[in-house]
Design a protein around this motif. Sequence first.
Motif, short mmCIF file in Angstrom:
data_model
loop_
_atom_site.label_atom_id
_atom_site.label_comp_id
_atom_site.label_asym_id
_atom_site.label_seq_id
_atom_site.Cartn_x
_atom_site.Cartn_y
_atom_site.Cartn_z
N MET A 1 79.04 47.79 40.59
CA MET A 1 77.88 47.15 39.67
C MET A 1 76.86 48.13 39.43
SD MET A 1 74.90 44.38 40.60
CE MET A 1 76.30 43.20 41.28
N ALA A 2 76.64 48.24 38.28
CA ALA A 2 75.57 49.50 37.61
C ALA A 2 74.38 49.21 38.08
CB ALA A 2 75.78 49.39 35.99
N ASP A 3 73.58 50.25 38.13
CA ASP A 3 72.17 50.26 38.17
C ASP A 3 71.26 49.36 37.10
OD1 ASP A 3 72.44 51.06 40.93
OD2 ASP A 3 72.18 53.00 40.19
N PRO A 4 70.10 48.76 37.57
CA PRO A 4 69.28 48.63 36.31
C PRO A 4 68.85 49.73 35.34
CG PRO A 4 68.38 47.59 38.15
CD PRO A 4 69.49 48.67 38.57
N PHE A 5 68.61 49.36 34.08
CA PHE A 5 68.36 50.50 33.35
C PHE A 5 66.82 50.25 32.68
CE2 PHE A 5 67.43 51.07 28.52
CZ PHE A 5 67.60 52.55 28.70
N LYS A 6 66.12 51.32 32.99
CA LYS A 6 65.04 51.52 32.72
C LYS A 6 64.35 51.71 31.33
CE LYS A 6 60.43 52.94 34.41
NZ LYS A 6 59.68 53.71 35.55
N HIS A 7 63.71 50.93 30.52
CA HIS A 7 63.39 51.57 29.16
C HIS A 7 62.57 52.52 29.18
CE1 HIS A 7 62.07 51.51 25.14
NE2 HIS A 7 63.31 50.84 24.60
N PRO A 8 62.87 53.74 28.42
CA PRO A 8 61.92 54.75 28.71
C PRO A 8 60.41 54.64 28.06
CG PRO A 8 63.74 54.98 26.97
CD PRO A 8 63.96 53.72 27.49
N THR A 9 60.09 53.75 27.25
CA THR A 9 58.89 53.54 26.72
C THR A 9 58.30 52.56 27.03
OG1 THR A 9 60.00 54.25 24.44
CG2 THR A 9 57.81 52.94 24.45
N SER A 10 58.94 51.18 27.44
CA SER A 10 58.14 50.24 27.94
C SER A 10 58.00 50.29 29.45
CB SER A 10 58.88 48.83 27.39
OG SER A 10 60.08 48.73 28.02
#
Length: 234
Positions: A1-10
């Motif tokens: 399972m991949a890790d959560p993706f953090k949006h670079p702006t928000s």
Amino acid sequence: MADPFKHPTSGIYYLRRKVPLELRAALGHEYKRSLQTRDPEQAKHEHARAWVQSDEAFAAARAELKGVAAISAFDAQQLAARWFRAEQEKLERTGQFTKMLVEGPGGAWERAEHGEEWQTFISLREAVAQGEEPPDGDWAALVAPHVKAALRAANLPMPVADTPSALLLQRAFEEHVYKLSDWALRRHDGESVPLGQDVAPLAPLAVEQPRAAEVSSLSRRAAPTLSAFLSIAE
């Protein structure tokens, strides 16, 4: 399972998952859902739950490809009713009832030194009865964006065209588009009409029922009973 993706702006975390090639017609190239949090620990918890939901969506899309209907008649009506309620509340809030209406006879007349235009409106049901057709004569194209949005909100794939699920959804949404237009005309004419009238009451979809039962079970286990409180008091 991949890790959560953090949006670079928000800074909000997302689940992002590539969709297998054979499922892209139903789910698009990427399955992406907001985890609605900026907290990394909360994101891990929400990501695990969203991953399970993505598995369910992939399974439903595969079932559709094999000819197994993922949407029942009840689910189609419920999805259309949810869309109806959301759109109805939006129209009631904005007062833009004519968005769901068709222009009828209109004209202009001179009054004193000023011209004055007038315009009447009719419902979609009336327009069709008079021989008018939806844009390009295609009801499926007219309701497709609403169907897609409702399915996405419920974590369900877009069914393959002309399958039983697709036809059930098309008929249900056509019916509710007519109902919404009928209601909009009555409101435009100044009539007071309760929200949610003549549509199905809110209820879980078939895919949501196991989750609802699980939440209910957890709530019952978490809630102390009166006998438990009495026991503590003693």
